[in-house]
Design a protein around this motif. Sequence first.
Motif, PDB file in Angstrom:
ATOM      1  N   LEU A  81       0.830  -1.202   0.000  1.00  0.00           N
ATOM      2  CA  LEU A  81       0.000   0.000   0.000  1.00  0.00           C
ATOM      3  C   LEU A  81       0.867   1.254   0.000  1.00  0.00           C
ATOM      4  O   LEU A  81       1.859   1.343   0.719  1.00  0.00           O
ATOM      5  N   THR A  82       0.470   2.240  -0.791  1.00  0.00           N
ATOM      6  CA  THR A  82       1.164   3.526  -0.840  1.00  0.00           C
ATOM      7  C   THR A  82       0.130   4.643  -0.761  1.00  0.00           C
ATOM      8  O   THR A  82      -0.833   4.644  -1.538  1.00  0.00           O
ATOM      9  N   PRO A  83       0.290   5.605   0.148  1.00  0.00           N
ATOM     10  CA  PRO A  83      -0.642   6.736   0.171  1.00  0.00           C
ATOM     11  C   PRO A  83      -0.402   7.648  -1.023  1.00  0.00           C
ATOM     12  O   PRO A  83       0.748   7.876  -1.415  1.00  0.00           O
ATOM     13  N   ILE A  84      -1.461   8.157  -1.612  1.00  0.00           N
ATOM     14  CA  ILE A  84      -1.338   9.060  -2.761  1.00  0.00           C
ATOM     15  C   ILE A  84      -2.242  10.269  -2.566  1.00  0.00           C
ATOM     16  O   ILE A  84      -3.211  10.230  -1.798  1.00  0.00           O
ATOM     17  N   MET A  85      -1.903  11.345  -3.268  1.00  0.00           N
ATOM     18  CA  MET A  85      -2.749  12.542  -3.289  1.00  0.00           C
ATOM     19  C   MET A  85      -2.984  12.950  -4.730  1.00  0.00           C
ATOM     20  O   MET A  85      -2.050  13.019  -5.540  1.00  0.00           O
ATOM     21  N   ILE A  86      -4.244  13.203  -5.068  1.00  0.00           N
ATOM     22  CA  ILE A  86      -4.610  13.669  -6.406  1.00  0.00           C
ATOM     23  C   ILE A  86      -4.153  15.115  -6.565  1.00  0.00           C
ATOM     24  O   ILE A  86      -4.308  15.936  -5.655  1.00  0.00           O
ATOM     25  N   THR A  87      -3.575  15.451  -7.717  1.00  0.00           N
ATOM     26  CA  THR A  87      -3.042  16.792  -7.950  1.00  0.00           C
ATOM     27  C   THR A  87      -3.770  17.542  -9.058  1.00  0.00           C
ATOM     28  O   THR A  87      -3.316  18.591  -9.499  1.00  0.00           O
ATOM     29  N   GLY A  88      -4.886  17.009  -9.522  1.00  0.00           N
ATOM     30  CA  GLY A  88      -5.690  17.697 -10.530  1.00  0.00           C
ATOM     31  C   GLY A  88      -7.155  17.380 -10.312  1.00  0.00           C
ATOM     32  O   GLY A  88      -7.515  16.573  -9.446  1.00  0.00           O
ATOM     33  N   ASN A  89      -8.020  18.001 -11.084  1.00  0.00           N
ATOM     34  CA  ASN A  89      -9.458  17.773 -10.973  1.00  0.00           C
ATOM     35  C   ASN A  89      -9.956  16.918 -12.131  1.00  0.00           C
ATOM     36  O   ASN A  89      -9.683  17.220 -13.293  1.00  0.00           O
ATOM     37  N   THR A  90     -10.668  15.845 -11.817  1.00  0.00           N
ATOM     38  CA  THR A  90     -11.277  14.983 -12.833  1.00  0.00           C
ATOM     39  C   THR A  90     -12.745  14.805 -12.463  1.00  0.00           C
ATOM     40  O   THR A  90     -13.081  14.034 -11.558  1.00  0.00           O
ATOM     41  N   TYR A  91     -13.597  15.532 -13.157  1.00  0.00           N
ATOM     42  CA  TYR A  91     -14.998  15.600 -12.745  1.00  0.00           C
ATOM     43  C   TYR A  91     -15.770  14.329 -13.082  1.00  0.00           C
ATOM     44  O   TYR A  91     -16.693  13.957 -12.365  1.00  0.00           O
ATOM     45  N   ASP A  92     -15.376  13.633 -14.161  1.00  0.00           N
ATOM     46  CA  ASP A  92     -16.112  12.422 -14.487  1.00  0.00           C
ATOM     47  C   ASP A  92     -15.855  11.316 -13.473  1.00  0.00           C
ATOM     48  O   ASP A  92     -16.698  10.438 -13.264  1.00  0.00           O
ATOM     49  N   LEU A  93     -14.695  11.365 -12.792  1.00  0.00           N
ATOM     50  CA  LEU A  93     -14.397  10.391 -11.744  1.00  0.00           C
ATOM     51  C   LEU A  93     -14.739  10.911 -10.351  1.00  0.00           C
ATOM     52  O   LEU A  93     -14.693  10.159  -9.374  1.00  0.00           O
ATOM     53  N   GLY A  94     -15.029  12.188 -10.247  1.00  0.00           N
ATOM     54  CA  GLY A  94     -15.306  12.756  -8.939  1.00  0.00           C
ATOM     55  C   GLY A  94     -14.072  12.829  -8.060  1.00  0.00           C
ATOM     56  O   GLY A  94     -14.171  12.751  -6.832  1.00  0.00           O
ATOM     57  N   LEU A  95     -12.898  12.997  -8.668  1.00  0.00           N
ATOM     58  CA  LEU A  95     -11.652  13.128  -7.920  1.00  0.00           C
ATOM     59  C   LEU A  95     -11.093  14.527  -8.131  1.00  0.00           C
ATOM     60  O   LEU A  95     -11.044  15.016  -9.268  1.00  0.00           O
ATOM     61  N   PHE A  96     -10.645  15.135  -7.035  1.00  0.00           N
ATOM     62  CA  PHE A  96     -10.255  16.536  -7.099  1.00  0.00           C
ATOM     63  C   PHE A  96      -8.917  16.761  -6.408  1.00  0.00           C
ATOM     64  O   PHE A  96      -8.478  15.968  -5.567  1.00  0.00           O
ATOM     65  N   ASN A  97      -8.282  17.876  -6.781  1.00  0.00           N
ATOM     66  CA  ASN A  97      -6.995  18.246  -6.221  1.00  0.00           C
ATOM     67  C   ASN A  97      -7.051  18.212  -4.689  1.00  0.00           C
ATOM     68  O   ASN A  97      -7.899  18.847  -4.077  1.00  0.00           O
TER      69      ASN A  97
END
Length: 578
Positions: free
Chosen positions: A445-461
């Motif tokens: 397991l590795t912790p990660i952080m999203i660095t951009g916005n992807t609205y179709d996936l609902g993942l944000f910076n």
Amino acid sequence: MMVIQLSSLDHHFADFIIRVEGRSREGLWIAAALVSCVTCRGHVCLDLSTVEGYGITPFQPGSAPLRPPPAGRWQELLSGCDTVGLPGDYTPLVLDGAGRLYLHRSWDSERGVAAGILARCALLPGSAADLAEGLDRYFPPTNGEDDLQREAARAALSRQFTVISGGPGTGKTTTVARILALLVELADGETPRIFLAAPTGKAAMRLKQSILHSVERLAFPEAVRSALPQEVLTIHRLLGVVPGQSAFRHNRDNPLHCDVLVVDEASMIDLTLMSRLLEALRADARVILLGDRDQLASVEAGAVLSDICAGDRDAAVSGGRPAIVHLTRSYRFTDESGIGRLSRLINAGDGNGALTLLKSGLYGDVCWRQLPSAENFAEVFKVVAGQGYAAFARSATPSEALNLMEHFCVLSPHREGRHGVGSLNHLIDSSVSRLRSAGSSAISLTPIMITGNTYDLGLFNGDSGVLVAASSTEGPEAFFPDPDSGVRRLSALRLPQHETAFALTIHKVQGSEFDTVLLVLPDQMSEVLSRELLYTAVTRARKRVEIWCDGDIFRRAVERRIERSSGLRDRLWREERP
């Protein structure tokens, strides 16, 4: 003498301005290059009076430093240029009467923010008796003691624009939950449409959790509970991003159907985004900003929350123009808390006092370690970071790992260098891999952080999750906390841009909290080190903070305050109107 290093972008912009001007003008090229330079460094404008005596280093190697003209003469020269206009002129550069030079878009954003706030500063009509009765129910009198939460509620219920500022644990979300309940109860007719928003996905989730917890704990009537919003949106999602464009779906011509807007972590909002947000609201919409005025400002240009709160920083309650209430009582850090005391000394700019406390060893929640030498740093750091991440390394499931992500975090001011997050993440990954192989965990397991916005996936910076390495039967997968289902599962191949998050820059953790924080400062002073940065880092810790640093570097950072050139505070707190 301070030296300002111009970039190739600054050169290209200055050359462009000269081409538009049509001829060379004394002082224009260097003014254009500098306004480009300072904007990239977070300033809204170039204050001509602050540059005199600086050395300006061109981008080309070996070129002699440039010298700007004296401020008064410079302002006179620029006033005669066709590419430089007065406030309100449609020119590439705007020069105001105070000698501040703006890119036009920066001037327009500042004007828009000031106009959006000042238009909402008048007292609203309403029944004083009903307001007093409601305040007594939700904020009972406290035997003559000042109740700043009650004052914050009074301001928010009687004005269209209110800022509630305060450090961690001062009750900002509890206060705003009560305010929203009172707004629902005191509504004359239709229930108000209330929106909750935050700059990042992580901040939005934290606000949602805090509001829901407050609603449950305060036992609101069912009619009130059902009228309160159940969702918190990122500001970008609230405004409606138009794919492939910088514009938003909601704007002046298509405003949000919103009566009350609450925005958390307002210190993270840059000038342009705040301007777009206020522009997208109806004139009668009520705005409540929550945040900590002492935290780091946004990565982009401006220090909007700090400028708004600049009317009287020493007052707990200020009004007349924007209504500002600063909550000072911490329910998390008692008078005996080292974290609380250290953060107050940092805020006060008391470098010697803060360093003395840090080194004293008198507080169990504050620990100092002399920064190890270059030869010893890696091995010492891997041992300590490995201990901090031991529980995470032995997680048996992604769900367990997600729950442990707020247990421990390593912070650094920089991305690069021996003490930057790139190097620290590499060292931690090595240490965690060793722990994992020595344990019984079957997954990596590795912790990660999203660095951009992807609205179709609902993942944000700013969204945080865990990455699970490929197994013999499954490809790599990512897991994120979900407020409804608990855990959300995605193929790692679908992920937007992201980075390893064992160690994070301090800017990246605004809006986050951890039980224990390990802060690693560089061995040399840099322009990013400041009291705002240290305060933000220290107050991310709920239970314990450990700081690795050279004492003199720490003291100098505490004594250095970040100042961003802007005209917003003058527009809001002086006679000048936009």
